[in-house]
Enzyme design. Structure first.
Site, PDB file in Angstrom:
ATOM      1  N   LYS A  83      -8.365  28.554  25.372  1.00 40.30           N
ATOM      2  CA  LYS A  83      -8.890  29.910  25.228  1.00 40.30           C
ATOM      3  C   LYS A  83     -10.002  30.123  26.251  1.00 40.30           C
ATOM      4  O   LYS A  83     -10.836  29.241  26.466  1.00 40.30           O
ATOM      5  CB  LYS A  83      -9.410  30.100  23.803  1.00 40.30           C
ATOM      6  CG  LYS A  83      -9.841  31.524  23.454  1.00 40.30           C
ATOM      7  CD  LYS A  83     -10.213  31.602  21.979  1.00 40.30           C
ATOM      8  CE  LYS A  83     -10.631  32.997  21.554  1.00 40.30           C
ATOM      9  NZ  LYS A  83     -10.934  33.060  20.110  1.00 40.30           N
TER      10      LYS A  83
ATOM     11  N   SER B  53      -8.591  36.521  17.510  1.00 40.45           N
ATOM     12  CA  SER B  53      -8.820  36.788  18.919  1.00 40.45           C
ATOM     13  C   SER B  53      -8.117  35.783  19.849  1.00 40.45           C
ATOM     14  O   SER B  53      -8.013  36.014  21.055  1.00 40.45           O
ATOM     15  CB  SER B  53     -10.318  36.740  19.218  1.00 40.45           C
ATOM     16  OG  SER B  53     -10.854  35.456  18.940  1.00 40.45           O
TER      17      SER B  53
ATOM     18  N   SER C  18      -9.679  33.739  13.737  1.00 37.52           N
ATOM     19  CA  SER C  18      -9.147  33.972  15.078  1.00 37.52           C
ATOM     20  C   SER C  18      -8.205  32.902  15.601  1.00 37.52           C
ATOM     21  O   SER C  18      -7.593  33.078  16.647  1.00 37.52           O
ATOM     22  CB  SER C  18     -10.299  34.145  16.073  1.00 37.52           C
ATOM     23  OG  SER C  18     -10.959  35.362  15.847  1.00 37.52           O
TER      24      SER C  18
END
Length: 507
Positions: A80, A155, A179
């Site tokens: 990420k 996310s 997330s």
């Protein structure tokens, strides 16, 4: 070599050990597949081909010298893009950090690189990890590989897409209120949020420091367990990290535990265990397909000898306001460092220091980030701190005590619920209604507020052939036990939902 795209860590290691493949071949196969298909899914902000090939060449040299195979040797890894990788961009999917280059590796990145993984790219996300759909990225809108008209969840949407699409075997995300687990559910992969403190947060761009936790994703529970076994542990650079192996009664997340999973049957794991079904999560507001999948899981768990009882939590109804007050307040403090002075975006037309701050933030931050900063700043302001932030922390404590009672007084071994009340929704469906978007996290937030380990496991498909995710939670620091329950649940699911149409069309 396309068959490699569906292989697990253990499958790839068997091929490496037998010298049927080389690490460089693995790297090139995954990199080429991602380059060919990611124009459809937008999983990556930055590809790191040169780094992956360099790491693969090092693995091949070690094998040629007869050195033991590293735990994650030649395993493609997506990170990420709020995790620092030295010499590469860390943008947090924000215009503010568009040209920022990391000067060091995050601790978890360093550990996984040392374990032999191959970094294939930095994955897309909601800006500064604020969102539930990955539509808040300033770079590109990520799309669900099961249906490109639907969101991948946020996310950590890019990380989930990478696993579901076969761009990587393992991905890392960060989880502040769901997330990791929400995109894992929407994209049909396994995603785990470890107990708070089990994994170092050093090198993670902070959103809400008392809630953030880095965790792994993969298509199989075994691979998630293996990644976590390499990530966990005390870190001198993170004062909130803990050494689980030194706490009495909490076994270390060692490689031996991962290997033992392969010998265990669901019945051996589940027989005599007491599992709580949080009834409120499958009531009004939950899609019928999610409710049916949850009740089907209950039947299968009971058939293997587990005892499932319905439970309810008085303070669960307050989790959304509590979470958004606390997380936004902490975000307001953490994002104050982005001021246009030290790094990131800097306004060109500023006339003085105050206008430099305000203009840089106006130009650099997106709407959702601004919304949360404003909410958090208001909640922390004089005259409102006690009424909002302090009160939210008090309710958080009451929620934690409720979970402690379930686990330690009523002796539940784990809790079961949907990961989300619904499956992946369409792109743009909820962008105009922030509250409706926030409700996507209603089942995942409690684990962050209480610091508990939680994991999402694929369990069937809805009528539109979109994945359904079920969530398991365990007492704090019982991450190993949680993985065992998740492994059993995975074995009970016969629908084989882990292969997305995009990946299936490529192999």
């Amino acid at each position: 070599m396309k068959e490699l795209l569906c292989k697990s860590v253990f499958d790839i290691h068997e091929l490496l050990s037998a010298k049927k493949i080389k690490a460089v071949e693995v790297a090139k196969t995954f990199l080429e597949h991602a380059k060919l298909n990611d124009n459809k899914t937008n999983a990556f902000i930055c590809h790191t081909d040169d780094l992956a090939i360099k790491q693969a060449e090092s693995i091949d040299n070690q094998i040629a010298k007869g050195e033991p195979l590293l735990p994650l040797a030649a395993i493609p890894l997506a990170l990420k893009d709020n995790l620092c990788v030295q010499g590469y961009p860390t943008t947090c999917a924000s215009k503010f950090l568009l040209n920022f280059i990391s000067e060091y590796d995050a601790t978890v990145v360093k550990k996984l690189f040392a374990a032999g993984s191959l970094c294939v790219g930095k994955a897309n996300l909601d800006e500064f990890a604020m969102g539930s759909s990955n539509e808040n990225s300033a770079m590109s809108k990520a799309k669900n590989p099961w249906n490109l008209d639907h969101v991948p969840g946020g996310s950590s949407g890019g990380s989930a897409i990478a696993c579901a699409s076969g761009y990587s075997v393992i991905s890392l995300g960060s989880d502040t209120g769901g997330s990791i687990r929400l995109p894992a559910s929407f994209c049909g992969v396994v995603g785990m949020k470890p107990s708070y403190g089990v994994v170092s947060r050093f090198g993670l761009v902070a959103f809400a420091s008392s809630l953030d936790q880095i965790g792994p994703m993969a298509r199989r529970v075994e691979d998630v367990a293996l990644a976590l076994s390499q990530m966990h542990g005390k870190d001198e650079f993170d004062s909130t990290s803990i050494d689980q192996s030194k706490i009495a009664g909490y076994p270390d997340l060692s490689l031996n535990f991962v290997q033992s999973l392969k010998q265990e049957s669901p019945q051996n794991i589940l027989k005599g265990k007491k599992i709580g079904l949080i009834a409120d999560t499958i009531g009004e507001g939950a899609d019928s397909c999610v409710r049916e999948a949850t009740l089907e899981a209950v039947k299968r768990l009971e058939a293997e000898g587990a005892r499932v009882e319905e439970v309810s939590l008085e303070y669960n109804k307050h989790v959304l306001p509590v979470y958004y007050l606390i997380s936004s307040s902490e975000a307001s403090a953490n994002l104050a460092r982005f001021d246009g002075v030290k790094y990131g975006a800097r306004a060109k037309d500023a006339k003085d220091l105050n206008s430099l701050y305000s203009l840089s933030r106006e130009e650099g931050f997106g709407p959702e980030v601004k919304r949360r900063i404003m909410l958090g700043t208001y909640a922390l302001s004089t005259g409102y701190y006690d009424a909002y932030y302090k009160k939210a922390q008090q309710v958080r404590r009451l929620l934690l005590e409720e979970y402690d009672k379930l686990f330690f007084e009523q002796k539940f071994d784990a809790l079961l619920m949907p990961t989300c009340p619904n499956t992946a929704f369409k792109l743009g469906e909820k962008t105009q209604d922030p509250l409706k978007m926030y409700l996507s996290d209603i089942c995942t937030i409690p684990a962050n507020l209480a610091g508990l380990p939680a994991i999402s496991v694929p369990f069937g498909l809805d009528k539109n052939k979109l994945p359904i995710g079920l969530q398991l939670m365990a007492p704090r620091l019982r991450d190993g036990e949680l993985l065992r329950f998740a492994f059993a649940l995975e074995k009970l699911e016969q629908a084989k939902t882990s292969i997305s149409p995009l990946l299936a069309a490529s192999v």
